[in-house]
Design an enzyme around this catalytic site. Structure first.
Site: not given
Ligand code: SAH
Length: 246
Positions: A34, A56, A168
Site C-alpha cells: 500500500d 496511488k 486523514m
C-alpha cells in the site's frame, strides 16, 4: 498450502515493524504494498518475491479494493503465499477489516499481524503520550476524512474530554477546527500536527485549537499527518504551544 497475511508495516521507521511481520514478509511469494508503507521494509521480503504496488503511485489511480482482493485470490489459487502490507496497523483505518471479510466470503483465512498505528506513534515521536493519568482518561481515534459515514458527532467527542487523534484530517483541518470550536471545545486546547512521523522527513507544528489550521497552513504541513488534540499535547518536546514548525 499457500498462506495469506494482512501485515501492519508500522508508521515508517523500519525498526518499528514487529518481528512477526518481518518473518511473515520473509515467507511470502507475493507482496502487495500500500501507499504509506516505507519501501525500506521490503528488505525483509525474499529476494525473489514478486512486489506489487497497489497504492496511488506516480499519479496513477490506486487499485480498487475489489481489484486487490481479486489479485490476492489469483495468487493464492495458484499456490503462492501472499503478504498484504499496509501502513501502521491493518485494522486501524486500513480497510483490513473489509479485505478480511471479502476473503472470508470465499473461504480464505487471512492471518492478521498488527502494526504500530500512526495515531500512537506520531504523537509519541514528539513525546506526546495519548493517555496520561493527569491529562486524559482515554483516547478517541477518528477519521477526519468526512466521506462515507459522514461527519463524526464532534459534540459527543468533545464531551468525552478524551484525547482526540485525527487521521486523514489535513485536507479538512479548517472545517474540523471550526466544528470542534462550535461543539464547545475551548479555543486554547493544546494541539499538535505531526507529518511523516518516524521518518527522516518528520515535521510538526504545535498550536492551540483556534489557530491550528492557520499554523499548519503557514508551515506547509500536509499528508500524511496525525493531529492530536487535548491536554496531553502540552507534553513532550517544545511543550509550549507556539505554532512553530520543528
Ligand atoms: N492503517 C494506518 C492508517 C491509514 S489511514 C495506521 O494504522 O497508521 C492514513 C492516515 O494515517 C494518514 O492520512 C495519516 O493521518 C496517518 N498516517 C499514516 N502514516 C503516518 C505517518 N508516518 N505520520 C503521520 N501520519 C501518518
Amino acid at each position: 498450502m499457500s498462506r495469506a497475511w494482512l501485515i501492519g508495516a508500522g508508521p515508517g521507521d523500519v525498526e518499528l515493524m514487529t518481528l512477526k511481520a518481518t518473518r511473515a514478509l520473509g515467507e511470502a511469494d507475493v507482496v502487495l504494498v500500500d501507499d504509506l508503507v516505507n519501501p525500506d521494509v521490503l528488505q525483509f521480503a525474499r529476494k525473489d518475491a514478486q512486489i506489487v504496488y497497489v497504492g496511488k503511485r506516480g499519479g496513477q489511480p490506486s487499485t480498487s479494493q475489489a481489484g486487490i482482493v481479486e489479485a490476492m485470490l489469483t495468487h493464492l489459487r495458484a499456490g503462492r503465499s501472499v503478504a498484504r502490507l499496509k501502513g501502521g496497523d491493518p485494522f486501524v483505518f486500513g480497510r483490513g477489516g473489509e479485505e478480511q471479510q471479502a476473503l472470508a466470503a470465499v473461504g480464505v483465512h487471512v492471518e492478521i499481524i498488527n502494526g504500530i498505528t500512526a495515531g500512537i506513534a506520531a504523537p509519541a515521536a514528539i513525546g506526546i503520550p495519548v493517555t496520561h493519568r493527569d491529562h486524559a482518561q482515554g483516547v478517541v481515534f477518528v477519521t477526519g476524512h468526512g466521506a462515507g459515514n459522514g461527519e463524526p458527532d464532534w459534540r459527543a467527542l468533545v464531551a468525552t474530554r478524551m484525547t482526540l487523534v485525527i487521521y486523514m484530517g489535513m485536507r479538512r483541518l479548517n472545517e474540523i477546527e471550526a466544528a470542534l470550536l462550535r461543539a464547545g471545545m475551548p479555543a486554547e486546547t493544546p494541539c499538535a500536527a505531526i507529518e511523516s512521523a518516524t521518518r527522516p522527513e518528520q515535521r510538526h507544528v504545535r498550536s492551540t485549537l483556534n489557530t491550528l489550521a492557520a499554523h499548519v497552513a503557514a508551515a506547509g504541513l500536509g499528508s500524511p499527518a496525525i493531529v492530536v488534540i487535548g491536554d496531553v499535547a502540552t507534553l513532550g518536546e517544545s511543550p509550549i504551544p507556539h505554532g512553530d514548525t520543528v
